[in-house]
Structures are given as C-alpha cells and as structure tokens.
Design a protein around this motif. Structure first.
Motif: not given
Ligand code: AMP
Length: 212
Positions: A9-10, A116, A119-121, A123, A131, A133, A158, A163
């Motif tokens: 994911p991500g 990951i 990064r996800m924080s 998105r 989508s 960032h 997320d 996550v």
C-alpha cells in the motif's frame, strides 16, 4: 496490453497506473477504488467490504473476484487493462487465470516499509479518485483537487495503525504473488523512487523492455 501492478500500500501503484493508461489508452481497474465507491453508494458489496477495509484486512476473495470478473469480461477491456490492487492473494491470481485472462506482464513497485510509513502520512485523496502527496505530488492549490476542485481528504485507512496492519497483510497475503508470477516468467521489479516522475521513467523503461 494486460498488465498487473503489484506493490505494498502506498508504493504508488495507482499513480503509476494512471500515467501508463494515458499512453496505452486502456482502462485502469483499481479494486480499492471500486470497493470505496461501493461503500459510498451503500451497495451490498460496500456493506460487506467496509469492516475489512477500515481494519486494514483484505476483503474476502469471492467478493473481489466477482467485481473484477464482470468488468474484465466487458467490452471496455477488450484492448487490455491495468489491474491496480488485484490480485492480492494466490486465490485471486488463480481465479484470474481461470477466467481465461492472459496477462502480459506483472510490475512490482518495491518500497521499504519504513518509507511507506513516512509516505502514507502525506497522502491526500479526492472523491473523484485522484491521489496526491503533500510533499511528493502536491496539488496546484493546497487542499484542492486539480481535476475537479473538490477538497482533498485523508483516507480513513491511511491512519498510522491501519497502515501498519495493511503492511502486515501485504507481506503475509500478497507478497507470495511475486514468486507465483516470477515462476511464470511475468515478473518485473521496479524500485519505487522518491519522485513520482523518476518511478514513471523506470516503469516505462521496464515496459519498453517487454515490448509494451
Ligand atoms: P487500495 O486502494 O488498493 O489500497 O485498497 C484499499 C483496501 O481495499 C485494501 O486495504 C483492502 O481492504 C481492500 N482491497 C482492495 N483490493 C483488494 C483485493 N484485490 N482483495 C481484497 N481486498 C482488497
């Protein structure tokens, strides 16, 4: 031109798939997106999927296989497609084979867990499916979708704890697919880069090497 994009994911599967479909002119099939739409509409599939998605688990194979089968066998997919987020289990990959679908290549976008989580924080997503960032792919105007102008939001799944669960799910249930497709001679590994366009360049190079 039947491609699968795999990755945690991500990793940027959706974003990269979006870029490649523009060039290839084939549809992108994101099971995550189809499930989120079903949840929003409150359909039977959406009701079944919600608990799994919100806890970071996978939706049962039979639910997802059903959605994909209808679409893959439709006229829209005659010239090809990119599957983004499907298959995610060996059972789903076997179901895909039993549908008689012949895949040309499987692209695995590889990014470490540590990256990951970072990064996800950042998105942000729009309800239209786009989508972004905050750092790597910011919209032109902060907090607003470039395509439709609606406000950008953080996806429920997320959240940091979800996550971590989604990564664990990826390693346990999806990663075995790398070996499954490698044995079929279809796997191409691409190292995910910090910048979206740098990953796109590697993705395009990998696809050119297999003649796609
Ligand atoms: P994604 O947008 O691809 O990250 O998917 C979001 C969530 O939807 C996942 O964490 C799963 O709960 C669910 N999901 C998406 N695709 C699948 C799939 N192929 N099989 C099972 N669950 C899925």
């Amino acid at each position: 031109m039947k491609l699968i994009f795999l990755g945690p994911p991500g990793a940027g599967k959706g974003t990269q798939a979006e870029r490649v479909i523009e060039r290839l002119g084939v549809p992108q099939i994101s099971t995550g997106e189809l499930l989120r739409r079903a949840m929003k509409e409150g359909s039977e599939t959406g009701v079944k999927a919600r608990g799994y998605i919100e806890s970071g688990a996978l939706v049962p194979d039979e639910v997802v296989n059903g959605i994909v089968r209808d679409y893959l066998l439709s006229d829209d997919c005659r010239r090809g497609f990119i599957l983004d987020g499907f298959p995610r289990t060996i059972a789903q990959a076997e179901a895909l084979e039993s549908m008689g679908v012949h895949i040309d290549a499987v692209l695995s976008i590889e990014v470490s867990d540590e990256k990951i989580i970072r990064r996800m924080s950042g998105r942000r997503v729009c309800e239209c499916g786009m989508s972004y960032h905050t750092e790597y792919l910011p919209p032109k105007e902060e907090g607003k979708c470039d395509k439709c102008g609606k406000p950008l939001v953080i996806r429920n799944d997320d959240a940091a704890e979800t996550v971590a669960k989604r990564l664990e799910t990826y390693h346990r249930q999806t990663e075995p697919l790398l070996d499954f497709y490698d044995r079929r001679g279809l796997l191409i590994r691409v190292e995910g880069q910090e910048k979206v366009e740098d990953t796109t360049a590697l993705v395009e190079k990998a696809l050119a090497a297999v003649g796609k």
